[in-house]
Write a protein that holds these residues in place. Structure first.
Motif, PDB file in Angstrom:
ATOM      1  N   MET A 132       0.841  -1.177   0.000  1.00  0.00           N
ATOM      2  CA  MET A 132       0.000   0.000   0.000  1.00  0.00           C
ATOM      3  C   MET A 132       0.884   1.237   0.000  1.00  0.00           C
ATOM      4  SD  MET A 132      -3.190  -0.697   2.549  1.00  0.00           S
ATOM      5  CE  MET A 132      -2.171  -1.200   3.910  1.00  0.00           C
ATOM      6  N   THR A 133       0.609   2.100  -0.937  1.00  0.00           N
ATOM      7  CA  THR A 133       1.353   3.346  -1.013  1.00  0.00           C
ATOM      8  C   THR A 133       0.422   4.501  -0.655  1.00  0.00           C
ATOM      9  OG1 THR A 133       0.829   3.709  -3.334  1.00  0.00           O
ATOM     10  CG2 THR A 133       2.805   2.396  -2.858  1.00  0.00           C
ATOM     11  N   LEU A 134       1.007   5.665  -0.458  1.00  0.00           N
ATOM     12  CA  LEU A 134       0.191   6.847  -0.174  1.00  0.00           C
ATOM     13  C   LEU A 134      -0.720   7.163  -1.358  1.00  0.00           C
ATOM     14  CD1 LEU A 134       2.816   9.112   1.625  1.00  0.00           C
ATOM     15  CD2 LEU A 134       1.036   7.710   2.651  1.00  0.00           C
ATOM     16  N   ASN A 135      -0.227   6.918  -2.572  1.00  0.00           N
ATOM     17  CA  ASN A 135      -1.057   7.141  -3.758  1.00  0.00           C
ATOM     18  C   ASN A 135      -2.252   6.197  -3.795  1.00  0.00           C
ATOM     19  OD1 ASN A 135       0.492   9.248  -4.678  1.00  0.00           O
ATOM     20  ND2 ASN A 135       1.748   7.962  -5.991  1.00  0.00           N
ATOM     21  N   ASN A 136      -2.085   4.961  -3.305  1.00  0.00           N
ATOM     22  CA  ASN A 136      -3.215   4.026  -3.215  1.00  0.00           C
ATOM     23  C   ASN A 136      -4.295   4.585  -2.286  1.00  0.00           C
ATOM     24  OD1 ASN A 136      -0.867   1.350  -3.282  1.00  0.00           O
ATOM     25  ND2 ASN A 136      -2.225   1.916  -4.946  1.00  0.00           N
ATOM     26  N   PHE A 137      -3.876   5.213  -1.195  1.00  0.00           N
ATOM     27  CA  PHE A 137      -4.833   5.830  -0.274  1.00  0.00           C
ATOM     28  C   PHE A 137      -5.565   6.981  -0.949  1.00  0.00           C
ATOM     29  CE2 PHE A 137      -2.540   3.604   3.059  1.00  0.00           C
ATOM     30  CZ  PHE A 137      -3.539   3.311   3.959  1.00  0.00           C
ATOM     31  N   LEU A 138      -4.816   7.853  -1.635  1.00  0.00           N
ATOM     32  CA  LEU A 138      -5.440   8.991  -2.309  1.00  0.00           C
ATOM     33  C   LEU A 138      -6.444   8.518  -3.366  1.00  0.00           C
ATOM     34  CD1 LEU A 138      -2.346  11.347  -2.688  1.00  0.00           C
ATOM     35  CD2 LEU A 138      -4.269  11.610  -1.114  1.00  0.00           C
ATOM     36  N   GLU A 139      -6.089   7.474  -4.107  1.00  0.00           N
ATOM     37  CA  GLU A 139      -7.006   6.927  -5.111  1.00  0.00           C
ATOM     38  C   GLU A 139      -8.266   6.367  -4.459  1.00  0.00           C
ATOM     39  OE1 GLU A 139      -4.806   4.026  -7.320  1.00  0.00           O
ATOM     40  OE2 GLU A 139      -3.452   5.531  -8.170  1.00  0.00           O
ATOM     41  N   SER A 140      -8.122   5.688  -3.326  1.00  0.00           N
ATOM     42  CA  SER A 140      -9.284   5.124  -2.629  1.00  0.00           C
ATOM     43  C   SER A 140     -10.198   6.220  -2.097  1.00  0.00           C
ATOM     44  CB  SER A 140      -8.829   4.221  -1.488  1.00  0.00           C
ATOM     45  OG  SER A 140      -8.136   3.114  -1.987  1.00  0.00           O
TER      46      SER A 140
ATOM     47  N   PRO B 209      -7.366  24.069  -8.543  1.00  0.00           N
ATOM     48  CA  PRO B 209      -7.540  24.956  -9.691  1.00  0.00           C
ATOM     49  C   PRO B 209      -8.341  26.205  -9.333  1.00  0.00           C
ATOM     50  CG  PRO B 209      -8.926  23.034  -9.912  1.00  0.00           C
ATOM     51  CD  PRO B 209      -8.122  22.843  -8.664  1.00  0.00           C
ATOM     52  N   LYS B 210      -8.343  27.157 -10.237  1.00  0.00           N
ATOM     53  CA  LYS B 210      -9.008  28.438  -9.999  1.00  0.00           C
ATOM     54  C   LYS B 210     -10.516  28.265  -9.799  1.00  0.00           C
ATOM     55  CE  LYS B 210      -7.771  32.507 -11.976  1.00  0.00           C
ATOM     56  NZ  LYS B 210      -7.570  33.438 -13.103  1.00  0.00           N
ATOM     57  N   ASP B 211     -11.164  27.490 -10.648  1.00  0.00           N
ATOM     58  CA  ASP B 211     -12.621  27.292 -10.568  1.00  0.00           C
ATOM     59  C   ASP B 211     -12.939  25.975  -9.882  1.00  0.00           C
ATOM     60  OD1 ASP B 211     -12.993  29.654 -11.994  1.00  0.00           O
ATOM     61  OD2 ASP B 211     -12.761  28.609 -13.914  1.00  0.00           O
ATOM     62  N   SER B 212     -12.652  25.891  -8.601  1.00  0.00           N
ATOM     63  CA  SER B 212     -12.841  24.626  -7.889  1.00  0.00           C
ATOM     64  C   SER B 212     -14.105  24.592  -7.035  1.00  0.00           C
ATOM     65  CB  SER B 212     -11.625  24.347  -7.011  1.00  0.00           C
ATOM     66  OG  SER B 212     -11.446  25.402  -6.093  1.00  0.00           O
ATOM     67  N   ASP B 213     -14.945  25.602  -7.142  1.00  0.00           N
ATOM     68  CA  ASP B 213     -16.177  25.627  -6.348  1.00  0.00           C
ATOM     69  C   ASP B 213     -17.028  24.405  -6.640  1.00  0.00           C
ATOM     70  OD1 ASP B 213     -15.343  27.991  -5.331  1.00  0.00           O
ATOM     71  OD2 ASP B 213     -16.718  29.256  -6.472  1.00  0.00           O
ATOM     72  N   GLY B 214     -17.524  23.774  -5.581  1.00  0.00           N
ATOM     73  CA  GLY B 214     -18.356  22.594  -5.722  1.00  0.00           C
ATOM     74  C   GLY B 214     -17.568  21.313  -5.908  1.00  0.00           C
ATOM     75  N   ASN B 215     -16.249  21.357  -5.737  1.00  0.00           N
ATOM     76  CA  ASN B 215     -15.398  20.191  -5.947  1.00  0.00           C
ATOM     77  C   ASN B 215     -14.545  19.901  -4.712  1.00  0.00           C
ATOM     78  OD1 ASN B 215     -16.103  19.632  -8.742  1.00  0.00           O
ATOM     79  ND2 ASN B 215     -15.154  21.598  -9.167  1.00  0.00           N
ATOM     80  N   PHE B 216     -13.776  18.806  -4.778  1.00  0.00           N
ATOM     81  CA  PHE B 216     -12.969  18.350  -3.655  1.00  0.00           C
ATOM     82  C   PHE B 216     -11.478  18.458  -3.946  1.00  0.00           C
ATOM     83  CE2 PHE B 216     -16.923  15.936  -3.235  1.00  0.00           C
ATOM     84  CZ  PHE B 216     -17.228  16.156  -1.906  1.00  0.00           C
ATOM     85  N   PHE B 217     -10.717  18.589  -2.886  1.00  0.00           N
ATOM     86  CA  PHE B 217      -9.260  18.518  -2.951  1.00  0.00           C
ATOM     87  C   PHE B 217      -8.806  17.578  -1.841  1.00  0.00           C
ATOM     88  CE2 PHE B 217      -5.091  20.031  -1.432  1.00  0.00           C
ATOM     89  CZ  PHE B 217      -4.352  19.796  -2.572  1.00  0.00           C
ATOM     90  N   VAL B 218      -7.943  16.613  -2.167  1.00  0.00           N
ATOM     91  CA  VAL B 218      -7.469  15.622  -1.194  1.00  0.00           C
ATOM     92  C   VAL B 218      -5.953  15.698  -1.119  1.00  0.00           C
ATOM     93  CG1 VAL B 218      -7.387  13.173  -0.611  1.00  0.00           C
ATOM     94  CG2 VAL B 218      -9.378  14.092  -1.775  1.00  0.00           C
ATOM     95  N   ARG B 219      -5.416  15.651   0.108  1.00  0.00           N
ATOM     96  CA  ARG B 219      -3.956  15.674   0.260  1.00  0.00           C
ATOM     97  C   ARG B 219      -3.531  14.924   1.514  1.00  0.00           C
ATOM     98  NH1 ARG B 219      -1.080  19.940   3.370  1.00  0.00           N
ATOM     99  NH2 ARG B 219      -2.573  20.797   4.838  1.00  0.00           N
TER     100      ARG B 219
ATOM    101  N   SER C 239     -11.303   1.130   1.950  1.00  0.00           N
ATOM    102  CA  SER C 239     -10.797  -0.060   1.274  1.00  0.00           C
ATOM    103  C   SER C 239      -9.682   0.377   0.322  1.00  0.00           C
ATOM    104  CB  SER C 239     -11.934  -0.740   0.507  1.00  0.00           C
ATOM    105  OG  SER C 239     -11.435  -1.840  -0.209  1.00  0.00           O
ATOM    106  N   VAL C 240      -8.456  -0.085   0.600  1.00  0.00           N
ATOM    107  CA  VAL C 240      -7.269   0.383  -0.126  1.00  0.00           C
ATOM    108  C   VAL C 240      -6.620  -0.788  -0.865  1.00  0.00           C
ATOM    109  CG1 VAL C 240      -5.039   1.541   0.122  1.00  0.00           C
ATOM    110  CG2 VAL C 240      -6.899   2.105   1.667  1.00  0.00           C
ATOM    111  N   HIS C 241      -6.175  -0.524  -2.095  1.00  0.00           N
ATOM    112  CA  HIS C 241      -5.464  -1.535  -2.894  1.00  0.00           C
ATOM    113  C   HIS C 241      -4.164  -1.901  -2.175  1.00  0.00           C
ATOM    114  CE1 HIS C 241      -3.611  -3.531  -6.329  1.00  0.00           C
ATOM    115  NE2 HIS C 241      -2.541  -2.821  -6.070  1.00  0.00           N
ATOM    116  N   GLU C 242      -3.977  -3.213  -1.929  1.00  0.00           N
ATOM    117  CA  GLU C 242      -2.769  -3.673  -1.255  1.00  0.00           C
ATOM    118  C   GLU C 242      -1.787  -4.309  -2.232  1.00  0.00           C
ATOM    119  OE1 GLU C 242      -1.594  -5.737   2.929  1.00  0.00           O
ATOM    120  OE2 GLU C 242      -3.423  -6.439   1.970  1.00  0.00           O
TER     121      GLU C 242
END
Length: 158
Positions: free
Chosen positions: A1-9, A29-39, A88-91
């Motif tokens: 499991m990588t951090l990218n696997n978590f972000l994808e899940s 992005p500039k026009d991100s209203d109504g959307n998500f950001f994950v980090r 549920s994360v890809h292992e």
């Protein structure tokens, strides 16, 4: 499991809940209203016995509101609390009878919290993951042949 696997899940779960919204990972992005950001906020790894490790990762999900509706936060927070109890994360990928199979691992989420900013334009959802894993050992060469001599030695005591 990588951090990218978590972000994808996380992104897959958000899109499954709100299919009309986008999930951004690299930048907002500039026009991100109504959307998500994950980090990933923070990641730490602790060495345990032998090849065992414990990894703790803190994630942040931001939702940028399209309108300033205070009741929308309450609905959003309830949905996030209900749906993000586990992830549920890809292992790994295994081959079973020549067919590729995706092996997933369910990770329980801890320290879950939701809050909104002072402007009431961004909702923040934070949670931690805490899991153990074992590092695969290096390949150790094995003995292929062992020569055996079937003779008996006898010593004469004089």
């Amino acid at each position: 499991m990588t951090l990218n696997n978590f972000l994808e899940s996380i992104a897959m779960k958000l899109v499954g809940l709100w299919s009309d919204r986008h999930v951004f990972v690299n930048e907002i992005p500039k026009d991100s209203d109504g959307n998500f950001f994950v980090r990933v906020v923070d990641a730490a790894q602790e060495k345990k016995l032998d090849r065992r490790r414990r990894r703790t990762v803190k994630f942040e999900v931001l939702y940028f509101m399209a309108s300033k509706d205070n009741l929308e936060f309450n609905e959003w927070a309830e949905t996030m609390f209900d749906e993000f109890e586990s992830l549920s994360v890809h292992e790994k990928t295994e081959f079973v009878n020549g067919v590729e199979k995706d092996v997933r691992r369910v990770i329980r989420l801890t320290n879950v919290s939701a809050r909104k900013d002072d402007d009431q334009r961004v909702f923040q959802f934070l949670f931690d993951t805490d899991f153990y894993f074992v590092i695969t050992p290096e390949v150790i060469p094995t003995m292929y042949y062992l020569d055996q001599n079937n003779t008996i030695r006898s010593e004469v005591i004089t």
